[in-house]
Scaffold this motif. Structure first.
Motif, short mmCIF file in Angstrom:
data_model
loop_
_atom_site.label_atom_id
_atom_site.label_comp_id
_atom_site.label_asym_id
_atom_site.label_seq_id
_atom_site.Cartn_x
_atom_site.Cartn_y
_atom_site.Cartn_z
N VAL A 1 64.94 14.32 12.06
CA VAL A 1 64.44 15.68 12.14
C VAL A 1 65.60 16.64 11.83
CG1 VAL A 1 63.41 17.44 13.63
CG2 VAL A 1 62.70 15.05 13.84
N GLU A 2 65.44 17.44 10.78
CA GLU A 2 66.51 18.34 10.37
C GLU A 2 66.62 19.50 11.35
OE1 GLU A 2 67.87 21.14 6.56
OE2 GLU A 2 66.05 19.91 6.48
N LEU A 3 67.82 19.68 11.90
CA LEU A 3 68.08 20.77 12.84
C LEU A 3 68.67 21.97 12.11
CD1 LEU A 3 68.34 21.86 15.78
CD2 LEU A 3 70.66 20.89 15.79
N SER A 4 68.05 23.12 12.30
CA SER A 4 68.64 24.38 11.85
C SER A 4 68.70 25.32 13.04
CB SER A 4 67.82 25.00 10.72
OG SER A 4 66.48 25.23 11.11
N THR A 5 69.59 26.29 12.99
CA THR A 5 69.81 27.15 14.14
C THR A 5 69.78 28.62 13.75
OG1 THR A 5 72.21 27.10 13.88
CG2 THR A 5 71.21 25.41 15.29
N GLN A 6 69.51 29.46 14.73
CA GLN A 6 69.55 30.90 14.55
C GLN A 6 70.02 31.52 15.85
OE1 GLN A 6 66.03 32.55 12.80
NE2 GLN A 6 66.56 34.65 13.30
N THR A 7 70.89 32.51 15.77
CA THR A 7 71.40 33.14 16.98
C THR A 7 70.81 34.53 17.15
OG1 THR A 7 73.37 33.95 15.81
CG2 THR A 7 73.55 31.84 16.96
N PHE A 8 70.76 34.97 18.41
CA PHE A 8 70.17 36.25 18.77
C PHE A 8 71.09 36.96 19.76
CE2 PHE A 8 66.74 33.36 17.70
CZ PHE A 8 65.94 34.12 16.85
N ASP B 1 49.45 15.90 15.51
CA ASP B 1 49.62 14.47 15.29
C ASP B 1 49.31 13.74 16.58
OD1 ASP B 1 50.45 11.92 14.78
OD2 ASP B 1 52.23 12.53 13.67
N ALA B 2 48.19 13.08 16.63
CA ALA B 2 47.76 12.41 17.86
C ALA B 2 48.71 11.30 18.25
CB ALA B 2 46.34 11.86 17.69
N GLU B 3 49.41 10.70 17.27
CA GLU B 3 50.31 9.60 17.57
C GLU B 3 51.72 10.08 17.87
OE1 GLU B 3 50.17 6.76 14.47
OE2 GLU B 3 48.06 6.28 14.73
N GLY B 4 51.93 11.41 17.76
CA GLY B 4 53.24 11.94 18.12
C GLY B 4 54.33 11.60 17.13
N ALA B 5 54.04 11.53 15.84
CA ALA B 5 55.06 11.26 14.84
C ALA B 5 56.07 12.38 14.81
CB ALA B 5 54.41 11.11 13.46
N ALA B 6 57.32 12.05 14.47
CA ALA B 6 58.39 13.03 14.48
C ALA B 6 58.16 14.09 13.41
CB ALA B 6 59.73 12.34 14.25
N ALA B 7 58.58 15.33 13.72
CA ALA B 7 58.50 16.41 12.76
C ALA B 7 59.58 16.23 11.70
CB ALA B 7 58.68 17.74 13.49
N ASP B 8 59.47 17.02 10.65
CA ASP B 8 60.50 17.00 9.61
C ASP B 8 61.68 17.89 9.97
OD1 ASP B 8 59.01 15.30 7.98
OD2 ASP B 8 57.92 16.97 7.06
N ALA B 9 61.44 18.94 10.76
CA ALA B 9 62.49 19.91 11.04
C ALA B 9 62.25 20.58 12.38
CB ALA B 9 62.53 20.97 9.93
N LEU B 10 63.33 21.11 12.95
CA LEU B 10 63.26 21.90 14.17
C LEU B 10 64.29 23.02 14.06
CD1 LEU B 10 62.95 20.69 17.82
CD2 LEU B 10 64.72 22.36 17.23
N THR B 11 63.85 24.24 14.30
CA THR B 11 64.75 25.39 14.30
C THR B 11 64.96 25.83 15.74
OG1 THR B 11 63.95 26.11 12.13
CG2 THR B 11 65.17 27.72 13.45
N LEU B 12 66.23 25.91 16.13
CA LEU B 12 66.60 26.22 17.50
C LEU B 12 67.31 27.57 17.57
CD1 LEU B 12 66.97 25.16 20.48
CD2 LEU B 12 69.20 24.29 19.72
N GLY B 13 66.87 28.41 18.50
CA GLY B 13 67.52 29.70 18.72
C GLY B 13 68.38 29.69 19.98
N TYR B 14 69.47 30.43 19.95
CA TYR B 14 70.32 30.57 21.14
C TYR B 14 71.20 31.81 20.97
CZ TYR B 14 73.79 28.10 18.19
OH TYR B 14 74.61 27.73 17.16
N PHE B 15 71.92 32.17 22.04
CA PHE B 15 72.77 33.36 22.05
C PHE B 15 74.24 32.96 22.03
CE2 PHE B 15 69.60 36.11 24.75
CZ PHE B 15 68.58 35.76 23.90
N PRO B 16 75.11 33.82 21.52
CA PRO B 16 76.55 33.57 21.58
C PRO B 16 77.12 33.95 22.96
CG PRO B 16 76.16 35.60 20.38
CD PRO B 16 74.80 35.02 20.69
N ASN B 17 76.62 33.29 23.99
CA ASN B 17 77.04 33.52 25.37
C ASN B 17 77.48 32.21 26.01
OD1 ASN B 17 76.15 36.17 25.08
ND2 ASN B 17 74.29 35.87 26.26
#
Length: 349
Positions: free
Chosen positions: A65-72, A27-43
């Protein structure tokens, strides 16, 4: 990482094809995404994620932007998730971030912020009184080629000891998930571990444990500061969704500022979120102790990353790599300027 290159390189090759396709369709104009999935650790060293998610700071910053998460539990799994597109951004240790950069030849990801420094060290049984007592014993690290694994192997090499990746040598070093390390120490299966918080404080709480090596003592060149957690984003997501990345960074800066302004409440918030993730109940006093061992900052402490990469190369767990370009800090510095904070620097100054 040379110890298991095939899966990473296979994914990296596929990624290069995908990037070529998305580079033309961004997206050349930098429009916002519909979703973002974020990973992180239980530390605790990932507390900016724990707090940002638990308090809804990141969700609020991302807006529509819908935030979803996943842990590793380890860095290589998180890096593979970035490679495959399973997650768009992730909190990672420095060595997995460098491995991802190296294996994808600089195509897969970029470091967009720091998150934490310090919070690691070597905890051992009381029968091990000095560094000279370490040979002949068994120690654990979270993952072969991970940040704490490289730290222990480098430390052993500096003492003139031989270690190998199969658990042999003057020290036996075995990979274990952090929660398993706590149980293994309690059961007498290992004699110590080089681990991050809060697992470091959990092992230290055992009756026969003490801290033999406090890792900040090994970093005089950076006044005891060395990066333990970075925030990375996939190159494709960064190119296609700059607004979403900027909003993620706004939430990240706000989370770190809140942690530093409310340390006691932040420790309790992190403990609550860790309990939700693990199903356990972390002692509040241990959580507070763990927080006191970590510095939370969006500064990636770039010089320390270069040293960590050099150490991984020296012990044979990383091919020589050029880190120029690994940082993409302009979006963070724009956010920092908005918030009235000083800018941070990468390797290029």
């Amino acid at each position: 990482m040379r110890v298991s290159p095939t899966p990473l390189r296979a994914v990296a090759a596929a990624l290069a094809v995908g990037l070529a396709a998305t580079a033309c369709g961004g997206d050349a104009e930098g429009a916002a995404a519909d979703a973002l999935t974020l990973g992180y650790f239980p530390n605790i060293t990932h507390a900016p994620a724990l707090v940002g998610v638990e308090r809804g700071i990141l969700d609020g910053a991302l807006g529509d932007v819908e935030l979803s998460t996943q842990t590793f539990q380890n860095g290589p799994d998180a890096v593979n998730a970035v490679f495959s597109g399973e997650v768009d951004a992730a909190f990672l240790g420095p060595n997995p971030a460098v491995n991802g950069w190296s294996q994808s030849e600089g195509e897969a990801l970029h470091v967009i912020a720091g998150a934490a420094t310090q919070g690691t060290g070597l905890v051992v049984r009381d029968t091990i009184e000095t560094v000279d007592d370490l040979p002949g014993h068994t120690f654990s690290t979270p993952m072969l080629g991970g940040t704490q694994d490289v730290a222990l192997r480098w430390f052993a090499q500096e003492q003139g000891w031989d270690v190998d990746t199969a658990g042999g040598g003057d020290l036996s070093i075995i990979p274990q998930d952090n929660p398993d390390t706590v149980d293994a120490f309690r059961l007498g299966e290992i004699d110590g571990a080089w681990i991050p918080e809060p697992h470091l404080s959990r092992v230290l709480a055992e009756d026969d444990a003490h801290l033999l090596v406090d890792e900040p003592d090994l970093w005089p060149r950076t006044d005891g500061q060395y990066v333990t957690t970075l925030l990375v984003v996939s190159t494709a997501y960064l190119e296609d969704n700059p607004r979403a990345v900027a909003d993620l960074l706004r939430g990240h800066v706000e989370s770190v500022d809140w942690i530093n302004g409310h340390p006691e409440e932040a420790a309790e918030t992190s403990r609550t979120h860790l309990d939700e993730l693990t199903g356990g109940e972390l002692d509040p006093e241990l959580t507070t102790a763990a927080f006191e061992n970590v510095t939370f900052t969006v500064d990636p402490v770039a010089p320390s990353l270069l040293v960590q990469a050099e150490q991984a190369e020296a012990i044979g767990l990383l091919d020589p790599v050029d880190l120029n370009g690994i940082y993409a800090l302009d979006p963070l510095n724009d956010v920092l300027a908005e918030a009235g904070h000083e800018p941070v620097a990468g390797l290029e100054g």
